[in-house]
Scaffold this active site. Sequence first.
Site, PDB file in Angstrom:
ATOM      1  N   HIS A  82      37.240  44.241  29.546  1.00 50.21           N
ATOM      2  CA  HIS A  82      37.077  44.112  27.920  1.00 50.21           C
ATOM      3  C   HIS A  82      38.201  44.944  27.190  1.00 50.21           C
ATOM      4  CE1 HIS A  82      33.761  41.298  28.215  1.00 50.21           C
ATOM      5  NE2 HIS A  82      33.208  41.951  29.040  1.00 50.21           N
ATOM      6  N   SER A  83      38.443  44.112  25.995  1.00 50.20           N
ATOM      7  CA  SER A  83      39.432  45.179  25.193  1.00 50.20           C
ATOM      8  C   SER A  83      40.582  45.727  25.698  1.00 50.20           C
ATOM      9  CB  SER A  83      38.553  46.355  24.422  1.00 50.20           C
ATOM     10  OG  SER A  83      37.398  45.623  23.743  1.00 50.20           O
ATOM     11  N   ARG A  84      41.065  45.116  26.930  1.00 53.52           N
ATOM     12  CA  ARG A  84      42.440  45.335  27.395  1.00 53.52           C
ATOM     13  C   ARG A  84      42.350  46.774  28.188  1.00 53.52           C
ATOM     14  NH1 ARG A  84      42.542  40.948  26.054  1.00 53.52           N
ATOM     15  NH2 ARG A  84      44.571  39.669  25.521  1.00 53.52           N
ATOM     16  N   GLN A  85      41.025  47.154  28.225  1.00 49.65           N
ATOM     17  CA  GLN A  85      41.073  48.384  29.194  1.00 49.65           C
ATOM     18  C   GLN A  85      41.229  48.141  30.347  1.00 49.65           C
ATOM     19  OE1 GLN A  85      41.068  51.693  27.295  1.00 49.65           O
ATOM     20  NE2 GLN A  85      41.758  50.039  25.685  1.00 49.65           N
ATOM     21  N   HIS A  86      42.007  47.798  30.952  1.00 49.40           N
ATOM     22  CA  HIS A  86      41.837  47.313  32.533  1.00 49.40           C
ATOM     23  C   HIS A  86      42.072  48.381  33.507  1.00 49.40           C
ATOM     24  CE1 HIS A  86      42.966  43.871  30.134  1.00 49.40           C
ATOM     25  NE2 HIS A  86      44.128  44.018  29.945  1.00 49.40           N
TER      26      HIS A  86
END
Length: 235
Positions: free
Chosen positions: A205-209
């Site tokens: 989520h939220s580009r917190q890969h």
Amino acid sequence: MADFDGREELIQVARWDYDGEGIDEAMLPGDPWTAITGWIEAARERSLVADDVPEPDALSVATADAQGQPHVRTVLMRYLTPHGPGFYTNLNSLKGRDLAANPRIAAALTWPPMFRAIRFTGSAEELARDVVAEYFRSRPYGSRIGAWASAQSEPLERRAVLDERTEHYAHRWPDRGEPGDVPLPDFWGGYLIRCDEVELWAGRHSRQHDRLVYVRTAPGTLADHDAWRIERRQP
């Protein structure tokens, strides 16, 4: 040329959040081979039960020529051993010419519906001719004829020329149902990617890969624990 301000004819791109389960160091084996094969097997299994991973072995391959101009294309990963992944191609193609001048290579398997990708970085090495010959004999007849008919990457005046060449070679080597019906072209071969890094990417989520990278520290195969360390990188 008019100045470009970044707004002209802008096509809006839909936004969507990634809903992957992520990965952490505790989940990873000490060697990249076990991690790679596990993820590939999961993608292949999904392709059998769902329609959102139609070609799990599609491999994006990036090369660069002697002047540094990069090129990228998608091939099929048809070779995978603890020594590395690989693919087959016309050796005189653009990718073959690039690799003859500059053997550095990068490749990626990407499965968007699974929020997963694997990146390989290293050097390309030609596969042995006996390995290439064995694979070539296993290909469908049409694919073997196609290898002769196509001067891959070269300009083509019109489609009919390719059709004519295909017909010519099919007449020369008719399909008798035998693996040796069509000889192996001397310009057709394959490449192994000798990896220096293998990155596992998992969307969150939220580009917190999550990006966990196996970095080579010593000689060895992808299955050798002592040849790698694991490094987390920022998304």
